[in-house]
Write an enzyme that holds these catalytic residues in place. Structure first.
Site, PDB file in Angstrom:
ATOM      1  N   ASP A   1      -6.966  -1.543  -4.522  1.00  0.00           N
ATOM      2  CA  ASP A   1      -8.012  -1.215  -3.552  1.00  0.00           C
ATOM      3  C   ASP A   1      -9.001  -0.218  -4.150  1.00  0.00           C
ATOM      4  OD1 ASP A   1      -6.661  -2.811  -1.691  1.00  0.00           O
ATOM      5  OD2 ASP A   1      -5.619  -1.101  -0.801  1.00  0.00           O
TER       6      ASP A   1
ATOM      7  N   ASP B   1       0.863  -1.184   0.000  1.00  0.00           N
ATOM      8  CA  ASP B   1       0.000   0.000   0.000  1.00  0.00           C
ATOM      9  C   ASP B   1       0.898   1.232   0.000  1.00  0.00           C
ATOM     10  OD1 ASP B   1      -2.451  -1.378   0.093  1.00  0.00           O
ATOM     11  OD2 ASP B   1      -2.384  -1.520   2.271  1.00  0.00           O
TER      12      ASP B   1
END
Length: 166
Positions: free
Chosen positions: A140, A124
């Site tokens: 995401d 991330d």
């Protein structure tokens, strides 16, 4: 099936496949650069006061829930993606809106699946700084936006059917 329906389905499938490949590729490329340039470093402002880039490894799902359940997530994601791809490419999808929404969700699922299976975690790197929120990635975004579009499509379809029944 109307004349030429097979050709239309084939084109739709090809473009959906291209879209899925492009989203997965964009996700993986951005994660590669995040790992290369952000790992071990300070966050990099992108839009000051709004979003910054910061490397993070997520072993769970959204908001790091259920950390450590790697193979459960891999198996679940594989099952969901296989079912969704079968649904898309078997011409069972009732509308283009639904078709593309499911395709976007699948692309995000595949992007994070690659990370989870290969590394045991998802990379991330996008961090909103104007609110207290999770660090996330392109996959995401695809799952979230595809899911919102999917929900909107289903709600729209329900209202459309109710209006027809009146």
């Amino acid at each position: 099936m109307p004349k030429g329906g097979g050709v239309l389905h084939k084109k739709k499938h090809i473009w959906c496949g291209v879209m899925i490949i492009l989203i997965v590729a964009f996700d993986q490329i951005t994660k590669f650069f995040a790992k290369r340039y952000l790992l071990g470093g300070d966050p990099v402002p992108f839009i000051k006061g709004v979003v910054q880039f910061r490397y993070a490894e997520n072993t769970g799902m959204a908001f790091s829930l259920f950390s450590g359940a790697r193979w459960l997530f891999v198996a679940l994601t594989v099952c969901v993606c296989v079912f969704a791809l079968w649904y898309l490419f078997s011409n069972r999808c009732s509308s283009l809106w639904l078709y593309w929404s499911v395709g976007v969700v699948v692309s995000g699922g595949i992007g994070n699946l690659i990370d989870r299976a290969a590394n045991g975690f998802v990379v991330d790197f996008i961090e909103p700084v104007f609110i207290d929120f999770a660090v996330f990635n392109i996959a995401d975004c695809a799952v979230t936006l595809g899911g919102i579009s999917l929900a909107a499509c289903l709600v729209f379809d329900i209202f459309k059917k109710e209006k027809k029944d009146e």
